[in-house]
Design a protein around this motif. Structure first.
Motif, mmCIF file in Angstrom:
data_model
loop_
_atom_site.group_PDB
_atom_site.id
_atom_site.type_symbol
_atom_site.label_atom_id
_atom_site.label_comp_id
_atom_site.label_asym_id
_atom_site.label_seq_id
_atom_site.Cartn_x
_atom_site.Cartn_y
_atom_site.Cartn_z
ATOM 1 N N LYS A 200 0.851 -1.188 0.000
ATOM 2 C CA LYS A 200 0.000 0.000 0.000
ATOM 3 C C LYS A 200 0.889 1.241 0.000
ATOM 4 C CE LYS A 200 -3.566 -0.323 2.657
ATOM 5 N NZ LYS A 200 -4.440 -0.353 3.871
ATOM 6 N N CYS A 201 0.634 2.174 -0.911
ATOM 7 C CA CYS A 201 1.428 3.401 -1.015
ATOM 8 C C CYS A 201 0.539 4.624 -0.792
ATOM 9 C CB CYS A 201 2.080 3.524 -2.398
ATOM 10 S SG CYS A 201 3.225 2.184 -2.805
ATOM 11 N N VAL A 202 0.997 5.520 0.061
ATOM 12 C CA VAL A 202 0.292 6.769 0.323
ATOM 13 C C VAL A 202 1.289 7.909 0.108
ATOM 14 C CG1 VAL A 202 -0.910 8.175 2.030
ATOM 15 C CG2 VAL A 202 -1.237 5.695 2.008
ATOM 16 N N ILE A 203 0.924 8.868 -0.723
ATOM 17 C CA ILE A 203 1.815 9.992 -1.024
ATOM 18 C C ILE A 203 1.133 11.299 -0.641
ATOM 19 C CG2 ILE A 203 3.075 11.228 -2.830
ATOM 20 C CD1 ILE A 203 3.386 8.593 -4.311
ATOM 21 N N GLY A 204 1.879 12.163 0.022
ATOM 22 C CA GLY A 204 1.346 13.457 0.417
ATOM 23 C C GLY A 204 2.463 14.410 0.751
ATOM 24 N N LEU A 206 4.096 16.882 4.357
ATOM 25 C CA LEU A 206 4.096 16.936 5.818
ATOM 26 C C LEU A 206 2.779 17.479 6.366
ATOM 27 C CD1 LEU A 206 7.728 18.151 6.648
ATOM 28 C CD2 LEU A 206 6.753 15.876 7.007
ATOM 29 N N ASP A 207 2.098 18.276 5.578
ATOM 30 C CA ASP A 207 0.847 18.866 6.042
ATOM 31 C C ASP A 207 -0.313 17.879 6.096
ATOM 32 O OD1 ASP A 207 1.957 21.348 6.448
ATOM 33 O OD2 ASP A 207 1.245 22.207 4.558
ATOM 34 N N ASP A 208 -0.275 16.834 5.246
ATOM 35 C CA ASP A 208 -1.446 15.950 5.199
ATOM 36 C C ASP A 208 -1.153 14.458 5.330
ATOM 37 O OD1 ASP A 208 -0.372 15.255 2.724
ATOM 38 O OD2 ASP A 208 -1.851 16.348 1.546
ATOM 39 N N ILE A 209 0.118 14.080 5.411
ATOM 40 C CA ILE A 209 0.453 12.655 5.376
ATOM 41 C C ILE A 209 -0.070 11.894 6.591
ATOM 42 C CG2 ILE A 209 2.721 12.837 6.491
ATOM 43 C CD1 ILE A 209 1.747 10.581 3.483
ATOM 44 N N ALA A 210 -0.063 12.518 7.759
ATOM 45 C CA ALA A 210 -0.526 11.823 8.966
ATOM 46 C C ALA A 210 -1.989 11.414 8.823
ATOM 47 C CB ALA A 210 -0.329 12.704 10.194
ATOM 48 N N GLU A 211 -2.808 12.325 8.338
ATOM 49 C CA GLU A 211 -4.227 12.024 8.154
ATOM 50 C C GLU A 211 -4.424 10.932 7.108
ATOM 51 O OE1 GLU A 211 -8.415 14.290 6.906
ATOM 52 O OE2 GLU A 211 -6.523 15.395 7.002
ATOM 53 N N LYS A 212 -3.663 10.998 6.019
ATOM 54 C CA LYS A 212 -3.778 9.986 4.964
ATOM 55 C C LYS A 212 -3.380 8.603 5.471
ATOM 56 C CE LYS A 212 -3.189 12.913 0.862
ATOM 57 N NZ LYS A 212 -2.407 13.163 -0.370
ATOM 58 N N VAL A 213 -2.326 8.551 6.267
ATOM 59 C CA VAL A 213 -1.859 7.271 6.825
ATOM 60 C C VAL A 213 -2.914 6.678 7.758
ATOM 61 C CG1 VAL A 213 -0.208 6.291 8.463
ATOM 62 C CG2 VAL A 213 0.607 7.686 6.561
ATOM 63 N N ASN A 215 -6.135 7.272 7.670
ATOM 64 C CA ASN A 215 -7.289 6.875 6.863
ATOM 65 C C ASN A 215 -7.085 5.516 6.208
ATOM 66 O OD1 ASN A 215 -8.682 9.220 7.464
ATOM 67 N ND2 ASN A 215 -8.072 10.288 5.597
ATOM 68 N N GLU A 216 -5.824 5.193 5.909
ATOM 69 C CA GLU A 216 -5.498 3.897 5.300
ATOM 70 C C GLU A 216 -5.191 2.830 6.343
ATOM 71 O OE1 GLU A 216 -5.657 2.920 2.214
ATOM 72 O OE2 GLU A 216 -6.263 4.877 1.412
ATOM 73 N N ASP A 217 -5.282 3.214 7.612
ATOM 74 C CA ASP A 217 -5.052 2.283 8.725
ATOM 75 C C ASP A 217 -3.669 1.626 8.653
ATOM 76 O OD1 ASP A 217 -5.781 1.048 11.117
ATOM 77 O OD2 ASP A 217 -6.563 -0.731 10.092
ATOM 78 N N ILE A 218 -2.663 2.424 8.344
ATOM 79 C CA ILE A 218 -1.285 1.934 8.305
ATOM 80 C C ILE A 218 -0.643 2.183 9.659
ATOM 81 C CG2 ILE A 218 0.985 2.199 7.229
ATOM 82 C CD1 ILE A 218 -0.449 3.117 4.684
ATOM 83 N N THR A 219 -0.310 1.119 10.365
ATOM 84 C CA THR A 219 0.241 1.253 11.721
ATOM 85 C C THR A 219 1.566 0.526 11.927
ATOM 86 O OG1 THR A 219 -1.047 -0.658 12.475
ATOM 87 C CG2 THR A 219 -2.063 1.526 12.723
ATOM 88 N N LYS A 220 1.978 -0.284 10.949
ATOM 89 C CA LYS A 220 3.230 -1.031 11.097
ATOM 90 C C LYS A 220 3.736 -1.471 9.729
ATOM 91 C CE LYS A 220 0.808 -5.386 11.979
ATOM 92 N NZ LYS A 220 0.638 -6.544 12.905
ATOM 93 N N THR A 221 4.922 -2.076 9.737
ATOM 94 C CA THR A 221 5.597 -2.613 8.538
ATOM 95 C C THR A 221 5.545 -1.629 7.374
ATOM 96 O OG1 THR A 221 3.604 -3.848 7.876
ATOM 97 C CG2 THR A 221 5.282 -5.031 9.146
ATOM 98 N N ALA A 222 5.941 -0.386 7.646
ATOM 99 C CA ALA A 222 5.905 0.637 6.598
ATOM 100 C C ALA A 222 7.153 1.494 6.633
ATOM 101 C CB ALA A 222 4.668 1.520 6.764
#
Length: 258
Positions: A200-204, A206-213, A215-222
């Protein structure tokens, strides 16, 4: 394969990203101790039928060493299979020190790291001319502390490309420190399980990456990749410039000698 211990990097996830040398050694092993929390069980299908397999996810350092010692004394060929490249956050130094005490020989076989796999997943290059020629591999302090002179804020102030391991569970803290260090909004990419089937890849930024992460429920192995290299203007490399000469190629306007 001689009677010794092989620390092998299994690569970031895709079983075909282990090196040819690593797989050849693995296929001849009598005993495999693999990091089951991060290394795919699929690697075991390349082992011979009577191999002894141990999952180190439930083992202590003492138990790993005792297992290695037992089989080494029996003349067995042993593979210690680690995720990615074992020299990066692989906790292999403590294992090698214990093997030294027991006079057990070992060899380290490098592997593809998750930070390079993550950059490949978003089709980026860390080292772009006039953007960044350096890459910092680091993490934010958690259960394992980080030396004060390697504080994330200080490292970010350098402004080069960064790859953060073991930090996505503290994404808010990461972003806070990076903002202070960079002093501006920069591109960020978070890649979960690079090269696995459920990558799973999320691109943003510093202003929005935390919210995007979140929302994608990414909590480990990233992996968290940070820097302008993700999205920017850059200069072409001189390596393939028609007017740039080197020992293998003369420039377009240079006398060919004919």
């Amino acid at each position: 394969m001689t009677n010794k211990v092989y620390f092998i990097g299994a690569g970031p996830g895709d079983v075909d990203l282990i090196t040819v040398k690593g797989r050849n050694i693995l296929s001849g092993a009598d005993v495999v101790i693999y990091a089951g929390s991060l290394v795919s069980r699929e690697h075991m299908k390349y082992c011979k039928d009577n191999v002894e397999i141990y999952n180190s996810a439930s083992m202590t350092l003492k138990e790993v060493i005792e297992t290695i010692d037992k089989y080494y004394r029996k003349g067995k060929k042993i593979v210690r299979l680690h995720t990615g490249d074992p020299t990066i956050y692989g906790a292999i130094k403590e294992q090698m020190d214990e093997l030294n005490k027991l006079d057990i020989p070992y060899e380290v076989i490098p592997g593809v790291s998750s930070f390079t796999a993550a950059a490949a997943a978003i089709k980026s290059e860390f080292t772009l001319p006039n953007v960044s020629q350096s890459v910092i591999l680091t993490r934010i302090g958690g259960r394992t502390s980080v030396p004060e002179n390697e504080n994330l804020e200080k490292l970010a102030s350098i402004g080069c490309s960064m790859a953060l391991f073991l930090s996505v569970s503290m994404i808010d803290k990461v972003v806070e420190k990076l903002k202070k260090g960079y002093g501006r909004n920069v591109p960020v990419a978070v890649i979960q399980k690079a090269t696995w089937q459920d990558e799973k890849c999320v691109i943003g930024t510093l202003d929005d990456i935390a919210e995007k992460v979140k929302n994608e429920d990414i909590t480990k192995t990233a992996q968290i990749l940070v820097g302008d290299f993700i999205s920017c203007r850059y200069d072409n490399s001189l390596l393939y410039n028609e007017n740039f000469t080197h020992m293998y190629r003369k420039g377009k306007n240079e006398d060919s000698g004919n």
